[in-house]
Design a protein around this motif. Sequence first.
Motif, PDB file in Angstrom:
ATOM      1  N   GLU A 348     -14.068  19.524  27.016  1.00  0.00           N
ATOM      2  CA  GLU A 348     -14.178  20.728  27.842  1.00  0.00           C
ATOM      3  C   GLU A 348     -13.026  21.690  27.563  1.00  0.00           C
ATOM      4  OE1 GLU A 348     -16.670  21.604  29.511  1.00  0.00           O
ATOM      5  OE2 GLU A 348     -17.810  19.727  29.537  1.00  0.00           O
ATOM      6  N   GLN A 349     -11.833  21.138  27.328  1.00  0.00           N
ATOM      7  CA  GLN A 349     -10.675  21.987  27.039  1.00  0.00           C
ATOM      8  C   GLN A 349     -10.873  22.749  25.728  1.00  0.00           C
ATOM      9  OE1 GLN A 349      -6.572  20.290  27.266  1.00  0.00           O
ATOM     10  NE2 GLN A 349      -6.454  20.905  25.116  1.00  0.00           N
ATOM     11  N   VAL A 350     -11.331  22.046  24.691  1.00  0.00           N
ATOM     12  CA  VAL A 350     -11.527  22.688  23.389  1.00  0.00           C
ATOM     13  C   VAL A 350     -12.597  23.767  23.485  1.00  0.00           C
ATOM     14  CG1 VAL A 350     -12.394  22.303  21.054  1.00  0.00           C
ATOM     15  CG2 VAL A 350     -10.663  20.771  22.007  1.00  0.00           C
ATOM     16  N   LYS A 351     -13.689  23.483  24.187  1.00  0.00           N
ATOM     17  CA  LYS A 351     -14.733  24.492  24.356  1.00  0.00           C
ATOM     18  C   LYS A 351     -14.186  25.741  25.042  1.00  0.00           C
ATOM     19  CE  LYS A 351     -18.991  23.882  25.576  1.00  0.00           C
ATOM     20  NZ  LYS A 351     -20.257  23.435  26.218  1.00  0.00           N
ATOM     21  N   ARG A 394     -23.781  25.586  23.971  1.00  0.00           N
ATOM     22  CA  ARG A 394     -24.870  24.601  23.930  1.00  0.00           C
ATOM     23  C   ARG A 394     -24.395  23.203  23.521  1.00  0.00           C
ATOM     24  NH1 ARG A 394     -28.515  28.906  22.278  1.00  0.00           N
ATOM     25  NH2 ARG A 394     -27.769  28.727  20.133  1.00  0.00           N
ATOM     26  N   VAL A 395     -23.230  23.114  22.918  1.00  0.00           N
ATOM     27  CA  VAL A 395     -22.741  21.808  22.465  1.00  0.00           C
ATOM     28  C   VAL A 395     -22.389  20.953  23.679  1.00  0.00           C
ATOM     29  CG1 VAL A 395     -20.996  20.593  21.108  1.00  0.00           C
ATOM     30  CG2 VAL A 395     -21.852  22.819  20.326  1.00  0.00           C
ATOM     31  N   THR A 396     -22.839  19.702  23.660  1.00  0.00           N
ATOM     32  CA  THR A 396     -22.545  18.762  24.742  1.00  0.00           C
ATOM     33  C   THR A 396     -21.686  17.616  24.220  1.00  0.00           C
ATOM     34  OG1 THR A 396     -24.459  17.327  24.350  1.00  0.00           O
ATOM     35  CG2 THR A 396     -24.794  19.282  25.753  1.00  0.00           C
ATOM     36  N   MET A 397     -21.126  16.856  25.141  1.00  0.00           N
ATOM     37  CA  MET A 397     -20.337  15.692  24.751  1.00  0.00           C
ATOM     38  C   MET A 397     -21.207  14.680  24.030  1.00  0.00           C
ATOM     39  SD  MET A 397     -17.313  14.499  24.603  1.00  0.00           S
ATOM     40  CE  MET A 397     -16.698  12.929  23.984  1.00  0.00           C
TER      41      MET A 397
END
Length: 419
Positions: A348-351, A394-397
């Motif tokens: 989440e931080q990088v996003k 749109r990218v998820t873990m």
Amino acid sequence: MWDPYAEFQSATLPNGLTVYSAHWSGRPWEAMGFLIHSGAEHDPIGLEGLSHFVEHLVSKNTSISSKDISAFLEDCGGIVNFGSTGYPQTYYRFFVPTDKIILTEALSIFGHMLLSAKIEKLIERERQIVINEFRRRYTVKFRFDLDMREQKALYAGYWLERFVSPFGAPESVGRITQGDLQSHYDKHYTPANMSIVGVGGMTLSELTELLSESPFAISKKGMRTPIPNPVIDLVPPFETRYVFELSKHVIVTTPIEVGSYRSVTRIPGNVNTRAVQILSRMFDEVLNEEVRERRAWTYSIDSSWLNYRHFHEFSINCGSFALKAIDEIEEVVEVCIAFMEDREDLFEQVKRHILANNFMFDSTGKKVCDGALDDLADYQRIISLAEYGKDIERVTMNDIRDLLRWLRPEWRWTRIQRP
């Protein structure tokens, strides 16, 4: 948010040449890029380096010398780049005032150069320059052999197994004939296989009018090189680990006190490129925390990725680490990879950081032109910052977890360099 890539308009000339223009009102200059949708990836087997060799010769086979072309553009405050070759593309660029007389002359020179050249002059001189460019990169043979070993392990059966760089190797460059050069030029340097990008004070209609009255408007048979289908069915490399002992290849006069580490994998070409980008940013944080800050083994360890369109290449690189880590670094890297599975906080931080940086975009006309050329080379369209941001969102873990399977040891080729 300012989104210069959303400002591009496009047109196609009757001969098939595509033009993309971002009009920045009031700018007294125009940054222009000329993209050939072919590069080293399209070199015939045994003639690796052909695209790069042609790029060297195009500006040497005009009615005006490259030195005089540079002088003409620099006299009016401009600059010129006579070419750079990648795997999917070849670029040429200039930056000039929007003065119609100057721009008309520049387009006339480049139009003749990129569509009507006869590759006859200075071939042997440029052949030696290309070979010396290779030797500047590979000052010792074992470095080339190591890179080729990596390519053959990872890319057996694909065009990349023949390359360590777009400029080929001395043996293949030495085989290229004048006929090979002209044939490649005639096939790939055509209006249908070319895109032109302009950023600056010219409107699309003004730019297309100038191009329509220039040598870029000629009719010449050709077709656009298609975007390749992504490779999705990968097989593990036939070799996954190689230990290289430096002292067996060089004369050692002082003790060698460091080792090096490189581990490379392929990721299928159909995955979201933005997920690979996020994975790399996350992994850099984890590697830095574990290897540099916690253990103080190295000044720098990081990951990097490349988009080859068929697939992505993801690598972990540490050019120099303390010898005390030589028997542990592989295990520690595996721990870092496993650790990524549960780092949703870092994800989440990088996003957030990437999206915030996207919002703060600031660039020059030349950089926007280059960014558009890169998009056209990879996707044959220009990606707006808004679209880029949506792709990141749109990218998820779970996407990251899916990518981590390709970082398992059986999918990577790892090289350890020992003294």
